[in-house]
Structure formats: C-alpha cells, structure tokens
Design a protein around this motif. Sequence first.
Motif, PDB file in Angstrom:
ATOM      1  N   ARG B 114       0.847  -1.196   0.000  1.00  0.00           N
ATOM      2  CA  ARG B 114       0.000   0.000   0.000  1.00  0.00           C
ATOM      3  C   ARG B 114       0.879   1.241   0.000  1.00  0.00           C
ATOM      4  NH1 ARG B 114      -4.056  -1.811   4.726  1.00  0.00           N
ATOM      5  NH2 ARG B 114      -2.394  -3.325   4.975  1.00  0.00           N
ATOM      6  N   THR B 115       0.286   2.355  -0.348  1.00  0.00           N
ATOM      7  CA  THR B 115       1.039   3.610  -0.391  1.00  0.00           C
ATOM      8  C   THR B 115       0.295   4.661   0.427  1.00  0.00           C
ATOM      9  OG1 THR B 115       1.817   3.063  -2.597  1.00  0.00           O
ATOM     10  CG2 THR B 115       2.034   5.333  -1.931  1.00  0.00           C
ATOM     11  N   VAL B 116       1.024   5.363   1.291  1.00  0.00           N
ATOM     12  CA  VAL B 116       0.414   6.473   2.037  1.00  0.00           C
ATOM     13  C   VAL B 116       1.237   7.733   1.816  1.00  0.00           C
ATOM     14  CG1 VAL B 116      -0.680   5.154   3.885  1.00  0.00           C
ATOM     15  CG2 VAL B 116       1.709   5.846   4.124  1.00  0.00           C
ATOM     16  N   GLU B 117       0.596   8.878   1.979  1.00  0.00           N
ATOM     17  CA  GLU B 117       1.300  10.156   1.880  1.00  0.00           C
ATOM     18  C   GLU B 117       1.974  10.449   3.215  1.00  0.00           C
ATOM     19  OE1 GLU B 117       1.096  13.014  -0.613  1.00  0.00           O
ATOM     20  OE2 GLU B 117       0.841  11.255  -1.915  1.00  0.00           O
ATOM     21  N   VAL B 118       3.276  10.692   3.203  1.00  0.00           N
ATOM     22  CA  VAL B 118       3.998  11.082   4.403  1.00  0.00           C
ATOM     23  C   VAL B 118       4.723  12.384   4.089  1.00  0.00           C
ATOM     24  CG1 VAL B 118       5.827  10.460   6.009  1.00  0.00           C
ATOM     25  CG2 VAL B 118       4.308   8.678   5.112  1.00  0.00           C
ATOM     26  N   HIS B 119       4.402  13.445   4.807  1.00  0.00           N
ATOM     27  CA  HIS B 119       4.960  14.771   4.528  1.00  0.00           C
ATOM     28  C   HIS B 119       4.787  15.109   3.044  1.00  0.00           C
ATOM     29  CE1 HIS B 119       7.842  13.308   7.902  1.00  0.00           C
ATOM     30  NE2 HIS B 119       6.755  13.837   8.437  1.00  0.00           N
ATOM     31  N   GLY B 120       3.618  14.758   2.505  1.00  0.00           N
ATOM     32  CA  GLY B 120       3.317  15.107   1.121  1.00  0.00           C
ATOM     33  C   GLY B 120       3.978  14.221   0.070  1.00  0.00           C
ATOM     34  N   ARG B 121       4.661  13.175   0.500  1.00  0.00           N
ATOM     35  CA  ARG B 121       5.313  12.291  -0.472  1.00  0.00           C
ATOM     36  C   ARG B 121       4.829  10.860  -0.270  1.00  0.00           C
ATOM     37  NH1 ARG B 121      11.175  14.562   1.312  1.00  0.00           N
ATOM     38  NH2 ARG B 121      10.900  16.657   0.506  1.00  0.00           N
ATOM     39  N   PRO B 122       4.674  10.128  -1.385  1.00  0.00           N
ATOM     40  CA  PRO B 122       4.194   8.753  -1.228  1.00  0.00           C
ATOM     41  C   PRO B 122       5.252   7.836  -0.602  1.00  0.00           C
ATOM     42  CG  PRO B 122       4.699   9.238  -3.532  1.00  0.00           C
ATOM     43  CD  PRO B 122       4.867  10.518  -2.776  1.00  0.00           C
ATOM     44  N   MET B 123       4.805   6.997   0.338  1.00  0.00           N
ATOM     45  CA  MET B 123       5.685   5.957   0.876  1.00  0.00           C
ATOM     46  C   MET B 123       4.947   4.631   0.743  1.00  0.00           C
ATOM     47  SD  MET B 123       8.514   7.254   3.246  1.00  0.00           S
ATOM     48  CE  MET B 123       8.718   5.837   4.206  1.00  0.00           C
ATOM     49  N   ARG B 124       5.641   3.633   0.235  1.00  0.00           N
ATOM     50  CA  ARG B 124       5.030   2.324   0.016  1.00  0.00           C
ATOM     51  C   ARG B 124       5.465   1.358   1.111  1.00  0.00           C
ATOM     52  NH1 ARG B 124       6.200  -1.993  -4.835  1.00  0.00           N
ATOM     53  NH2 ARG B 124       8.225  -1.950  -3.796  1.00  0.00           N
ATOM     54  N   TYR B 125       4.553   0.515   1.531  1.00  0.00           N
ATOM     55  CA  TYR B 125       4.901  -0.499   2.514  1.00  0.00           C
ATOM     56  C   TYR B 125       4.054  -1.743   2.278  1.00  0.00           C
ATOM     57  CZ  TYR B 125       0.546   0.740   4.844  1.00  0.00           C
ATOM     58  OH  TYR B 125      -0.779   0.948   5.113  1.00  0.00           O
ATOM     59  N   LEU B 126       4.534  -2.847   2.792  1.00  0.00           N
ATOM     60  CA  LEU B 126       3.795  -4.110   2.706  1.00  0.00           C
ATOM     61  C   LEU B 126       3.616  -4.640   4.117  1.00  0.00           C
ATOM     62  CD1 LEU B 126       2.645  -6.569   1.113  1.00  0.00           C
ATOM     63  CD2 LEU B 126       4.943  -7.540   1.247  1.00  0.00           C
ATOM     64  N   GLU B 127       2.361  -4.874   4.466  1.00  0.00           N
ATOM     65  CA  GLU B 127       2.061  -5.346   5.808  1.00  0.00           C
ATOM     66  C   GLU B 127       1.599  -6.798   5.741  1.00  0.00           C
ATOM     67  OE1 GLU B 127      -0.450  -2.694   7.925  1.00  0.00           O
ATOM     68  OE2 GLU B 127      -0.902  -4.130   9.496  1.00  0.00           O
ATOM     69  N   LEU B 128       2.207  -7.640   6.556  1.00  0.00           N
ATOM     70  CA  LEU B 128       1.758  -9.034   6.678  1.00  0.00           C
ATOM     71  C   LEU B 128       1.469  -9.317   8.149  1.00  0.00           C
ATOM     72  CD1 LEU B 128       4.341 -10.975   4.418  1.00  0.00           C
ATOM     73  CD2 LEU B 128       2.131 -10.016   3.751  1.00  0.00           C
ATOM     74  N   GLY B 129       0.642 -10.277   8.408  1.00  0.00           N
ATOM     75  CA  GLY B 129       0.359 -10.681   9.788  1.00  0.00           C
ATOM     76  C   GLY B 129      -0.403  -9.625  10.576  1.00  0.00           C
ATOM     77  N   ALA B 130      -1.239  -8.841   9.894  1.00  0.00           N
ATOM     78  CA  ALA B 130      -1.947  -7.728  10.541  1.00  0.00           C
ATOM     79  C   ALA B 130      -2.852  -8.206  11.675  1.00  0.00           C
ATOM     80  CB  ALA B 130      -2.771  -6.972   9.506  1.00  0.00           C
ATOM     81  N   GLU B 131      -3.191  -9.513  11.683  1.00  0.00           N
ATOM     82  CA  GLU B 131      -4.121 -10.030  12.692  1.00  0.00           C
ATOM     83  C   GLU B 131      -3.467 -10.176  14.071  1.00  0.00           C
ATOM     84  OE1 GLU B 131      -2.783 -11.552  10.176  1.00  0.00           O
ATOM     85  OE2 GLU B 131      -2.072 -13.540  10.726  1.00  0.00           O
ATOM     86  N   HIS B 132      -2.139 -10.075  14.138  1.00  0.00           N
ATOM     87  CA  HIS B 132      -1.479 -10.323  15.427  1.00  0.00           C
ATOM     88  C   HIS B 132      -1.516  -9.095  16.325  1.00  0.00           C
ATOM     89  CE1 HIS B 132      -0.119 -14.183  14.088  1.00  0.00           C
ATOM     90  NE2 HIS B 132       0.468 -13.651  13.033  1.00  0.00           N
ATOM     91  N   GLU B 133      -1.658  -9.366  17.620  1.00  0.00           N
ATOM     92  CA  GLU B 133      -1.713  -8.298  18.615  1.00  0.00           C
ATOM     93  C   GLU B 133      -0.317  -7.793  18.959  1.00  0.00           C
ATOM     94  OE1 GLU B 133      -4.616  -7.193  20.202  1.00  0.00           O
ATOM     95  OE2 GLU B 133      -5.709  -8.385  18.732  1.00  0.00           O
ATOM     96  N   GLU B 134       0.658  -8.679  18.797  1.00  0.00           N
ATOM     97  CA  GLU B 134       2.007  -8.346  19.273  1.00  0.00           C
ATOM     98  C   GLU B 134       2.526  -7.078  18.603  1.00  0.00           C
ATOM     99  OE1 GLU B 134       3.292  -9.933  21.622  1.00  0.00           O
ATOM    100  OE2 GLU B 134       2.408 -11.943  21.636  1.00  0.00           O
ATOM    101  N   ARG B 135       3.482  -6.457  19.262  1.00  0.00           N
ATOM    102  CA  ARG B 135       4.097  -5.233  18.743  1.00  0.00           C
ATOM    103  C   ARG B 135       4.700  -5.502  17.359  1.00  0.00           C
ATOM    104  NH1 ARG B 135       6.537  -2.935  23.666  1.00  0.00           N
ATOM    105  NH2 ARG B 135       4.524  -1.930  23.889  1.00  0.00           N
ATOM    106  N   PRO B 136       4.489  -4.635  16.406  1.00  0.00           N
ATOM    107  CA  PRO B 136       4.955  -4.928  15.041  1.00  0.00           C
ATOM    108  C   PRO B 136       6.476  -4.884  14.870  1.00  0.00           C
ATOM    109  CG  PRO B 136       3.674  -2.886  15.111  1.00  0.00           C
ATOM    110  CD  PRO B 136       3.697  -3.415  16.497  1.00  0.00           C
ATOM    111  N   ILE B 137       6.896  -5.607  13.852  1.00  0.00           N
ATOM    112  CA  ILE B 137       8.295  -5.574  13.411  1.00  0.00           C
ATOM    113  C   ILE B 137       8.324  -4.741  12.132  1.00  0.00           C
ATOM    114  CG2 ILE B 137      10.210  -6.976  12.535  1.00  0.00           C
ATOM    115  CD1 ILE B 137       9.046  -9.339  14.135  1.00  0.00           C
ATOM    116  N   VAL B 138       9.288  -3.835  12.047  1.00  0.00           N
ATOM    117  CA  VAL B 138       9.404  -2.985  10.860  1.00  0.00           C
ATOM    118  C   VAL B 138      10.732  -3.280  10.178  1.00  0.00           C
ATOM    119  CG1 VAL B 138       9.610  -0.604  10.043  1.00  0.00           C
ATOM    120  CG2 VAL B 138       7.916  -1.186  11.795  1.00  0.00           C
ATOM    121  N   LEU B 139      10.665  -3.611   8.902  1.00  0.00           N
ATOM    122  CA  LEU B 139      11.849  -4.009   8.144  1.00  0.00           C
ATOM    123  C   LEU B 139      12.267  -2.873   7.206  1.00  0.00           C
ATOM    124  CD1 LEU B 139      10.535  -7.575   7.129  1.00  0.00           C
ATOM    125  CD2 LEU B 139      11.995  -7.002   9.087  1.00  0.00           C
TER     126      LEU B 139
END
Lengths: 338, 375
Positions: B114-139
């Motif tokens: 997915r892509t979101v606007e951050v400070h007016g610029r697009p940033m792309r990311y891929l999220e897996l395992g969204a169903e987990h409660e645990e604190r996320p890991i960012v790669l």
Amino acid sequence: MSRKSFRQAINEALRQEMRRDPRVVIMGEDVAGGAGSPGEDDAWGGVLGVTKGLVGEFGRQRVLDTPLSESAYVGAAAGAAATGLRPVAELMFVDFIGVCFDQIFNQAAKFRYMFGGHAVTPMVVRTMYGAGFRAASQHSQCLYPIVTHIPGLKVVIPSSAYEAKGLLIQAIRDDDPVIFFENKVQYDQEEEVPDDPYTIPFGEANLTREGDDLTIVAFGRMVQVANEAADRLARDGISCNVVDPRTTSPLDTGTILDCVADTGRLVIVDEASPRCNMATDVSALVAQEAFDALKAPIRMVCPPHVPVPFAPNLEDLYVPNADRVEAAVRAVMRHQGR
Amino acid sequence: MNQIVAITMPKFGLSMTEGKIASWARPEGTKIAVGDEIADIETTKITNAYESPVAGVLRRHVAHEQEDLPVGALIAVVADPAVPDAEIDAFVERFRAEFATRAPEAEAAAPEPRTVEVHGRPMRYLELGAEHEERPIVLIHGFGGDLNNWLFVQPGLAERNRVIALDLPGHGGSGRQVGAGDLGTLSAAVAGLLDSIDVPKAHLVGHSLGAAVALRTALDRPAHVASVTLVCPAGLGTEIDEAFTQDFITASRRKQLEPVLAKLFVDAGLVSRDMMEDLLRFKRLDGAREALTAIQNANFAGGQREVLRGRLGELGDIPVQVIWGAEDRIIPPQQAEGLPAGVAVHVLPGAGHMPHMEKAADVSRLIQAFVARAM
C-alpha cells in the motif's frame, strides 16, 4: 505498476511528456478527430485510438488534427522542432512515408549538419508498420531499413509495451529526429508497465533470452517470435541468446558481436523485405567483424521478396513465425564445419 | 504416529508463482528435524535453501529436480517408516487431485503493498500478519534495495507478528524526492510513515543503510522503539566499499550490474536475471538516479558520514542486536567488534552483505527470538 497494453503505454508516454514539457505537441491525421467539423470531438484519437483522450487534457492547441497531407504536417513538424517545439507527428502507416522523404531525409535529418551543429531537431515521427493486420500491401510494410539508411535519423522499434513507453519518452527528450515504429498487431498486447515515467537509452540492446548455443537477433514484433522459438528449443537442450537491439540507429553492434563471439552461431529474424534489410546489415557486420567466431553460416529468417499479400492464408505464410525460426536454428545447429 | 505430512512449494515473496527444486539436500529415507535444509529451491529471482517445517522421515521426493511447480504444489512427503508405500502413493494422488481444483484461489489472496502520503510524499509499505496483537516488526532495506529484499524473512516472521516492510524515500514504490538524503531525513520519513499507519512502537530491523536509519530513528525517538536489529549495518564505522554504491548507480545494463551485485553475495550465482532486470527497471525511472546519488553523497561520500557507534549508550534499555555476514565485502564485519557489552553480535559464516537473502532462515530465527525476548 499495472498491466497495460502497448497502446496504453504509448498514450501514457505521450501524456506524461506533454504534462512535463509544454513544448511537446502532437499532430497528424485524426490524432483527435473532429477538428473543424460538427462531428464528434476526439472521435478517433488516431486511426487505432492510440492518442485518444489527449485532446481533452491538452486542447486543440497541442493536439493538432492535420489535413491529409504527410508532406505538409511532417514538414511542419520538422520546422517546429527546429524553432523550439518538440513535436510528435503521427505518420499513420509507414507505407505513406514516400511523400515526405524530402521533409525527413533532406530537411530534418540534415539540419544539425547543414547549420554547423547550431540547430537541433527534436522531432518524433510515430508510425505503424508490419503485416498480419489484413491491411494489404500498401498498409503492411516495415520500411525501417529505409530510414535506418539515412544518417542523422534515429530509428526505434520497440518489442513490447514496457519497451514502448520507455523508448518513446527517450525519443521525445532526444534532440535529434527519431522515427518510432509501432507494430499495429501488438497494440492490444499487455504486460506490466510502471505508472511513472522512465527512459530506456538508445543503442543499448536487450537480451530477452540468454543461452550458449546460438544467437538470435530479432527486431520489433519478431523479438516475441524469436522468444517463442528459443523457449521451444530450450526444451530440447538448445539454448539461445535473443538480442533485441531496440534501435536500429544507433545499433548496438557491441552486444551483437559479443553474443556471436560467445555462441559462434547466428540467426537473424527480420520482418522487413529480405533485400537490404536489417538482417543483411547485421549479417554484413558479423561477417566482417566476427568471421572467425562463426561455427556455421549465418541464417536470415525474413519474408519472401514480394508485396505483402492480401489473401489471409498467404499473409500468414508471409510473416516469419516461430516454426521458421526454430527450423533455421536447427539447420544452423546441424551444420558440419570444415 | 502414522500421519502423512505434505511438504509443498513455498512462496518466497509477493511475485513468486512457481519454483523448482534445484537440488535435494536430503535423500529419500532420511530422518529430518524441523529446520533441516531439505532442498535448494530456485525461483526466477533467487535460489534459497528450504528448511523442513516438520520432523519425521523424508519418505518421498515428489518433485523432480528442475521441474517447475506452482506455489503450494506437493514437493515431498514426510511420514513414519511404518506407513506403507501404498498409503503414500494414495496420499500423493489425492493431494494432486485436490490441488488441481483449488490452485486458483490461493493466488487471489496475495497481499499487496500500500502507499500512504507522508509529509506530502508517497511511501510504500507491505504489511503481513496484521491479525497479530504483538508489537509490530518494521523491516528497513538498504541502499538501492526495496521491501522485496525481505521476501524470505517477512512471511515467516508474520506467522507470529504484524510485520511491515517499507520502501525508503527514493527507493522502490516510494517517492523519489529524498531531500537532503541523510540519516536524519530518512529516519524522519520512517517515523512519519509509522505515525500515519498507527504504529506507536515497533521492533526495528534494518539492513545496511536501513540499519543506520533504524538506529537513528531509535536515537531520535526512543519511546517509539522496542528493539533494534542491525543487519550488516551502516553507522558503526567509517569504512564502506564506496565503489559499490557508485558503480551501482552508474550501471545501466545487466552486464555492468552483474559484477556489482555479485559483491553482495558469497554465492555469485544468486544474482539472477530477474533480480538485475528489476533493478534496471527501477533505475530507469525518472528521478531514481538523482535520488540514489543524493543518498550516496549524503551518507557514503569519502566513507560513511554519520557514525553512531559512540551513541549506542544513549539507547538505554532498548535492546540491540547485530547480525553480520562473515564475508561481507561492502561493510567489513570487523565493525561489529568492540560494541557495548549489552549488544548481542551474531556473525554468520557463508553469508556476505545480504544474509537476509543468503542465510534467511538463520536471520529469521535470530530476529524472532530477539523480538520475543524484547516483548
């Protein structure tokens, strides 16, 4: 990133360059359609709809429907290019190029030289080529060898939608006249094409297949034919390089010679008539520069030296296909050396 | 235990639809444990050692070496020696019949970036395992990379955690405006992305330049960081093979790019046509070269520009681990020496600058264990 057709890739390249640079204009017969008449606006978008929708965004000042006179509007494009615009003229079928030889060969191609390097001619002529469209002998020729023959022109023959977008943007940004060939049979072919603008440099061949036994050099739509043949042959243990030169002028002779040096065998697939075409040109190059690398005679897979037939069964026989390429490769592989 | 277990063609990354067994690492009849390498699996992108997800006896190689198979197809059967061959034959036949009818559904479910606007610029990311409660890991990938660099690591981690792989500014599907392109700018963009997708606190995992970005992010906003894993990190010393980053920028053809990428791996055979083609296609995009050049100049011109080694103490009780390929030719693994006592260091033999691709299972295990302890 999404799948786009060859047609969409060209349209997107034009649209993005027109947005980026206000000097880019397009012109040609019915590139919008409906100018000066009570008929439907943007009725055509070019005879096969490639430029559809551009007039809506950029208006009639930048999307120019021209009279049915290639001499007039290709000449106008050359003049506009020499005086500050970056025109993209659509020469509907390359078969019609004869009436604007002077404008292209003697004017656009020569300005840089005749004006001592002080003039540039950033003009693109987009044009359709190729048989297989049931359009008979006056709308089916290739003719890229004729423009490749003229110094001062750059000649581009994209082999797929991805290639078409990057090469067209490069062509529009180039300061020399570029003749850009689009195979009408390929317009509906789709593949992944990035949404953002990108450029593919001229004179850099692409290897669409890599192998050790034989090199196939193919142009435009024939790259697909060569790929199909190479994939079949690979299943029988014959591995081929397929070289897509992308541009015939400039021609990436280095990559062709490197591949021949690696494989020692060469087949050239060219849909243009067989005399004085790209296949003979590449043959001459390799015979002169890499004779000692050759393990077998070069073979050319080309149509016969006849006008493109209108009878569908004959037209299908006319255009080189993967069977013919495969047979040529097998014949070269069978050759017994001295 | 007369259970028969199917081992199927794994999916490495988003775009993999089929693969083939390059070679079997264990013959039929071998007793295998979870995590034993059983085969090298080749995709058009890369070849990767595949580890057994189960324990038992490897009764049958169903896939032949070099045979192309779709993701999810049966490649091997694990069962107790007591199970008769006839039962295994029947199992294979049944699996194949069922697989033939259900194959198309699996493809539709593939997650998309997915892509979101951050400070007016697009940033792309891929999220897996969204169903987990645990604190996320960012790669966070390195210079010239993108979120696909984590293709062998992200799906496995996502079995227990929400895992977000992102594209740094100037890379992948993110915008190619990079501003100053230094660590401060890049980590501000990462922080902005995490804020906008509602990740208040995360385990940061960075590779190379991305590791320096992770470290800088942790220093700038420690309250938002649960742990830091640095893979072949920039930011711990001045030395770096600057010829690599420069040649990476200038290479415009496969022939030029191949020797540059070969430096990343112990096994140069891992540099595939597709890997090179993807990179060339990225580099042809308007602005890509300028973005890479700005980042190279801001971070690596004349050696690494911002060394954070001396600031590790400021991280307080945020745990830090370092994973390095013993044969890294881009940033010397000797930079892992002499770090504060609390920093766990793992030097992996047989890996170069891309251990998350070359020794993906080891790297996944180290991240998994570290993150579990830091929860």
